[in-house]
Design an enzyme around this catalytic site. Sequence first.
Site, PDB file in Angstrom:
ATOM      1  N   THR A  27      -5.617   1.900   8.671  1.00  0.00           N
ATOM      2  CA  THR A  27      -4.936   0.624   8.449  1.00  0.00           C
ATOM      3  C   THR A  27      -3.645   0.514   9.238  1.00  0.00           C
ATOM      4  O   THR A  27      -3.286  -0.557   9.718  1.00  0.00           O
ATOM      5  CB  THR A  27      -4.644   0.445   6.944  1.00  0.00           C
ATOM      6  N   SER A  83     -10.537   6.396   8.131  1.00  0.00           N
ATOM      7  CA  SER A  83     -10.530   7.819   7.777  1.00  0.00           C
ATOM      8  C   SER A  83     -11.875   8.297   7.257  1.00  0.00           C
ATOM      9  O   SER A  83     -12.232   9.471   7.427  1.00  0.00           O
ATOM     10  CB  SER A  83      -9.438   8.096   6.742  1.00  0.00           C
ATOM     11  N   THR A 117      -5.739   5.711   4.750  1.00  0.00           N
ATOM     12  CA  THR A 117      -5.369   6.253   3.443  1.00  0.00           C
ATOM     13  C   THR A 117      -6.566   6.571   2.555  1.00  0.00           C
ATOM     14  O   THR A 117      -6.422   7.302   1.573  1.00  0.00           O
ATOM     15  CB  THR A 117      -4.453   5.277   2.682  1.00  0.00           C
ATOM     16  N   ASP A 118      -7.765   6.040   2.882  1.00  0.00           N
ATOM     17  CA  ASP A 118      -8.910   6.217   1.984  1.00  0.00           C
ATOM     18  C   ASP A 118      -9.219   7.683   1.734  1.00  0.00           C
ATOM     19  O   ASP A 118      -9.499   8.082   0.596  1.00  0.00           O
ATOM     20  CB  ASP A 118     -10.142   5.511   2.555  1.00  0.00           C
TER      21      ASP A 118
END
Length: 374
Positions: A46, A94, A125-126
């Site tokens: 992101t 990710s 961030t996932d």
Amino acid sequence: MRKLTRRSTVLLTLISLALGTTASVAGAEPDKKPLPKVAVIGTGGTISGVSKSRVSFQDYQSGKLPVSELVDDLKPEVDTVADVSTEQFGNKGSSGYSIADYRRLTAAVDKALKTNDGVVVTTGTDTMEEFAYWLDLTVRSDKPVVLTGSMRPWTVIGTDAPANLYNAIHLAASSKTTCYGTVLMLNDQIQAAREVRKTDALRMDTFTSGASGELGVVDQDTIRLNRAPARVQQCGRKSWQTPFDLDRIAEKGLPKVEIAYSYQDAGGEAVKAFADAGADGVVTAGTGAGGISPQMSAARKDAIKNGVLFAATTRTGSGAVYDTNTDGVIGAADLTPQKARLLLLLSLAATHDQNRIRGWFATLGTAEFTSPKS
């Protein structure tokens, strides 16, 4: 001694510049200390996303902007805290990376740390907590490694992306997390790789470290650390490094480790299917303190007879599953299921000695400090 006039000082400075030397004269500016060198390795996510509009907070395409452009957007301010170089490792979400990619990322980080004072890795961030824990377990250098990303793309109003990247570079350049292993820096908070987990799909304060709490914060020019990971106790010793030196672990044929989730009246089909498909290990995300259904328990017993090793975790997100020395089942303490999977995978890649693996789960990268010997 007669004082130099301003005119004499200027003349001496001009002469020294013409000769290619630096003259030490009264009133001349002293040589500046070189800035710390920080390499920023971009993997996408992101933070490198482009939105459809300035208010498309969740409607965007990730992995579009090169990391060099992100760093350039932070200039000239970032140039006051570090001498920054960039490397584009990849540019995707990710979740799109494999364990083979993780291996290559470790090699890239280790290589960068040979010539830099710290490394920042930008990622989505996932699965950032898995990126972080993998690097925590495999990077051989004790220099700072900082992961960062964002919950909003670079191109929307109110984005957290530029501040997160700037603070991550600032943190890496400070050397304050030397021997901390890999840490996360988002939302002004510094979190340890072993303990941090993503807890919200959309909020910017999504990352927490449960009962352990954050390591510290970045408040503009001040980096405040309130605690440290337990592994700092081994700083300066060979034991600080984990046993997972990827140069010594064969790239092909890495163990297959899966995760089975337990719930009310859960069937044993998932565990059986993983075992039949050749899984070397299975992590169970159990209820409460690691409990699994009777059907899953029966399937687990059969799989253990066929050589599958299990790690027991809790699906609650907090608390611990303590080891009971049950054959074929290792209590994973407070590791989340996804982190226990990485530790079990690397452990099985290094040895098939169950007792040795059990010891690594009990001590390696533990959140507990050991008492000093009397």
